[in-house]
Design a protein around this motif. Structure first.
Motif, mmCIF file in Angstrom:
data_model
loop_
_atom_site.group_PDB
_atom_site.id
_atom_site.type_symbol
_atom_site.label_atom_id
_atom_site.label_comp_id
_atom_site.label_asym_id
_atom_site.label_seq_id
_atom_site.Cartn_x
_atom_site.Cartn_y
_atom_site.Cartn_z
ATOM 1 N N LEU A 160 -5.334 2.582 7.407
ATOM 2 C CA LEU A 160 -4.120 1.767 7.325
ATOM 3 C C LEU A 160 -3.432 1.938 5.980
ATOM 4 O O LEU A 160 -2.199 2.016 5.900
ATOM 5 C CB LEU A 160 -4.465 0.296 7.570
ATOM 6 N N GLU A 161 -4.209 2.018 4.904
ATOM 7 C CA GLU A 161 -3.604 2.249 3.589
ATOM 8 C C GLU A 161 -2.869 3.588 3.552
ATOM 9 O O GLU A 161 -1.826 3.722 2.911
ATOM 10 C CB GLU A 161 -4.689 2.216 2.509
ATOM 11 N N ALA A 162 -3.402 4.577 4.263
ATOM 12 C CA ALA A 162 -2.802 5.912 4.247
ATOM 13 C C ALA A 162 -1.407 5.926 4.847
ATOM 14 O O ALA A 162 -0.586 6.795 4.501
ATOM 15 C CB ALA A 162 -3.710 6.891 4.995
ATOM 16 N N VAL A 163 -1.109 4.982 5.731
ATOM 17 C CA VAL A 163 0.223 4.940 6.347
ATOM 18 C C VAL A 163 1.050 3.756 5.842
ATOM 19 O O VAL A 163 2.092 3.426 6.423
ATOM 20 C CB VAL A 163 0.119 4.903 7.889
ATOM 21 N N GLY A 164 0.592 3.124 4.779
ATOM 22 C CA GLY A 164 1.395 2.087 4.153
ATOM 23 C C GLY A 164 1.344 0.724 4.812
ATOM 24 O O GLY A 164 2.251 -0.092 4.604
ATOM 25 N N VAL A 165 0.302 0.453 5.569
ATOM 26 C CA VAL A 165 0.153 -0.875 6.177
ATOM 27 C C VAL A 165 -0.689 -1.740 5.233
ATOM 28 O O VAL A 165 -1.838 -1.395 4.957
ATOM 29 C CB VAL A 165 -0.522 -0.790 7.559
ATOM 30 N N PRO A 166 -0.148 -2.854 4.723
ATOM 31 C CA PRO A 166 -0.902 -3.699 3.797
ATOM 32 C C PRO A 166 -2.181 -4.228 4.450
ATOM 33 O O PRO A 166 -2.151 -4.787 5.557
ATOM 34 C CB PRO A 166 0.068 -4.839 3.477
ATOM 35 N N CYS A 167 -3.298 -4.038 3.757
ATOM 36 C CA CYS A 167 -4.574 -4.479 4.297
ATOM 37 C C CYS A 167 -5.575 -4.550 3.151
ATOM 38 O O CYS A 167 -5.315 -4.071 2.051
ATOM 39 C CB CYS A 167 -5.081 -3.514 5.377
ATOM 40 N N GLY A 168 -6.713 -5.151 3.415
ATOM 41 C CA GLY A 168 -7.721 -5.218 2.373
ATOM 42 C C GLY A 168 -8.935 -5.999 2.819
ATOM 43 O O GLY A 168 -8.916 -6.694 3.847
ATOM 44 N N PRO A 169 -10.022 -5.889 2.052
ATOM 45 C CA PRO A 169 -11.251 -6.609 2.364
ATOM 46 C C PRO A 169 -11.165 -8.055 1.904
ATOM 47 O O PRO A 169 -10.219 -8.446 1.212
ATOM 48 C CB PRO A 169 -12.303 -5.848 1.555
ATOM 49 N N ILE A 170 -12.142 -8.835 2.270
ATOM 50 C CA ILE A 170 -12.262 -10.209 1.788
ATOM 51 C C ILE A 170 -13.407 -10.233 0.786
ATOM 52 O O ILE A 170 -14.587 -10.216 1.162
ATOM 53 C CB ILE A 170 -12.506 -11.188 2.950
ATOM 54 N N ASN A 171 -13.070 -10.222 -0.478
ATOM 55 C CA ASN A 171 -14.062 -10.176 -1.540
ATOM 56 C C ASN A 171 -14.491 -11.566 -1.971
ATOM 57 O O ASN A 171 -13.696 -12.512 -1.896
ATOM 58 C CB ASN A 171 -13.499 -9.457 -2.767
ATOM 59 N N ASP A 172 -15.726 -11.677 -2.449
ATOM 60 C CA ASP A 172 -16.068 -12.889 -3.175
ATOM 61 C C ASP A 172 -15.555 -12.738 -4.603
ATOM 62 O O ASP A 172 -15.011 -11.684 -4.979
ATOM 63 C CB ASP A 172 -17.565 -13.195 -3.107
ATOM 64 N N ILE A 173 -15.693 -13.767 -5.415
ATOM 65 C CA ILE A 173 -15.100 -13.730 -6.758
ATOM 66 C C ILE A 173 -15.741 -12.645 -7.615
ATOM 67 O O ILE A 173 -15.057 -11.960 -8.395
ATOM 68 C CB ILE A 173 -15.190 -15.108 -7.417
ATOM 69 N N GLY A 174 -17.047 -12.452 -7.453
ATOM 70 C CA GLY A 174 -17.703 -11.385 -8.198
ATOM 71 C C GLY A 174 -17.157 -10.024 -7.831
ATOM 72 O O GLY A 174 -16.904 -9.176 -8.705
#
Length: 416
Positions: A320-334
């Motif tokens: 998805l990042e390769a085609v410009g679709v905003p996305c991402g994981p759900i990180n903890d604070i660390g």
């Protein structure tokens, strides 16, 4: 390039606030170069000093008296231990107010009047003083006399009605935010108001009273959700991790974890559909525009959910990042602080110079200036650490006066 002086260098702020909204505001001003004098009760200080664990560790790994909560909002300040409820203490505050540009307080409405430290009293001796009052509900209205706390305002102000899982799903019901967002936003609004008042004073030569309320700030920060209500006549409801006005804009479960997909326009939606192997959903007449996707959410989302769970989280993100679709994981604070972007931007910093001779970890200010950057001058002070220094440098007290005042903060003989 020669580095210029900090934006607020030469500005003195008298900080009579505690907990979070006020200290968050004054930390912003301190980061911008202001000399912030934090006035604290002798013996106990800011309530948040005891809000732990966790506490700062000493060299031997033992707890100090400095809580994480306190440390988060009080860097770049000087601490003055003073009992303002005594004639001598109130007199010192009046002297400091005469020598200050800004005063920030979060006492109950009218709470400082009995000490002669209210705005009307202090503007008589310093007409240029910008006096910022931070309260739960403001200086007027039927709730003005009531105390206000972040959690209760999140409920009263509407945030908890739109935060959390949908009521018809498991786990649905009222949910507060994971951080004291009302306090933080109020501190930010107070910061903006003070900076604007300083700018206006350059034209008028006069200070003014700023009336900043947690309730007002909280309602204002609901932003588009308020306008959703204004235009529809229906209060928005909890939608879990979905967006009220944009589809698909939510959390999806992959086969090995969760990711966020934040499609912001129709082009991104069609690219998203191609990546997940369902280009026909991108051209389906029911879903061709965001308006249609919102209206037909119940038909579209189950189809997407079924597809997304068949792939791996990181594979989806990469594609998805390769085609410009905003996305991402759900990180903890660390994980957030370990992210390459956080490391590159230096979002965690260590401040040296603490009296306990330990390094104090802090979160970097997000305010970035090319010519006059934020300076991390001093770590959050210990209670009363700068009392003698302030009395001597700002008010010109003699060593004998300082010794007497520090030993007997309420003694009438300390009144000049």
């Amino acid at each position: 390039m020669t580095q210029r002086t900090p934006p607020l260098q030469g500005t003195r702020v008298l900080d009579l606030s505690r907990i979070l909204a006020g200290p968050w505001c004054t930390q912003n001003l301190a980061d911008l170069g202001a000399d912030v004098i934090k006035v604290e009760r002798p013996g106990t200080g800011d309530d948040t000093r005891d809000w732990g664990p966790p506490f700062l560790k000493d060299h031997d790994g033992g707890d100090t008296a400095e809580s994480a909560y306190y440390l988060s909002a009080n860097r770049n300040k000087r601490s003055l231990a003073l009992d303002i409820a005594t004639p001598a203490g109130a007199c010192v505050i009046r002297e400091l107010a005469m020598a200050s540009d800004v005063l920030v307080e979060n006492f109950k409405v009218g709470g400082l009047r009995k000490y002669g430290l209210d705005y009307d009293s202090l503007r008589e001796i310093n007409p240029r003083l910008i006096y910022c009052s931070i309260t739960g509900f403001g200086q007027d209205g039927p709730f003005a006399e009531r105390p206000g706390y972040d959690f209760m305002i999140q409920g009263m102000g509407g945030l908890m009605s739109i935060t959390g899982e949908r009521d018809d799903l498991p786990g649905g019901g009222p949910q507060k935010a994971g951080v004291a967002v009302t306090d933080v936003f109020t501190g930010m609004y107070a910061t903006v108001a003070i900076l604007a008042a300083l700018q206006e004073r350059m034209r008028s030569g006069l200070g003014q009273h700023l009336d900043i309320a947690l309730f007002d700030s909280h309602v204002a920060m609901l932003a588009g959700q308020n306008t959703n209500y204004f235009l529809s006549g229906e209060p928005p409801r909890r939608a879990g991790n979905a967006h009220q006005n944009v589809v698909p804009y939510q959390v999806f479960a992959a086969g090995d974890g969760h990711l966020i997909v934040a499609v912001g326009n129709d082009g991104q939606y069609r690219a998203f559909c191609k990546v997940i192997g369902a280009p026909e959903l991108g051209t389906d007449a029911r879903f061709a525009t965001n308006r249609l996707r919102v209206s037909n959410r119940e038909a579209l989302i189950p189809l997407l959910v079924e597809i997304m769970r068949k792939g791996r989280r990181d594979d989806w993100i990469e594609q998805l990042e390769a085609v410009g679709v905003p996305c991402g994981p759900i990180n903890d604070i660390g994980q957030a602080f370990d992210h390459p972007q956080a490391l590159a931007r230096g979002l965690r910093r260590e401040m040296q110079g603490h009296p306990l001779r330990v390094s104090v970890p802090i979160t970097a200010s997000p305010m970035r200036f090319s010519g006059s950057p934020v300076q991390y001058r001093v770590p959050p002070p210990m209670l009363g650490q700068h009392t003698a220094e302030i009395l001597r440098e700002v008010l010109g007290k003699s060593d004998a006066q300082i010794q007497d005042l520090m030993a007997n903060p309420g003694h009438a003989e300390n009144t000049p």
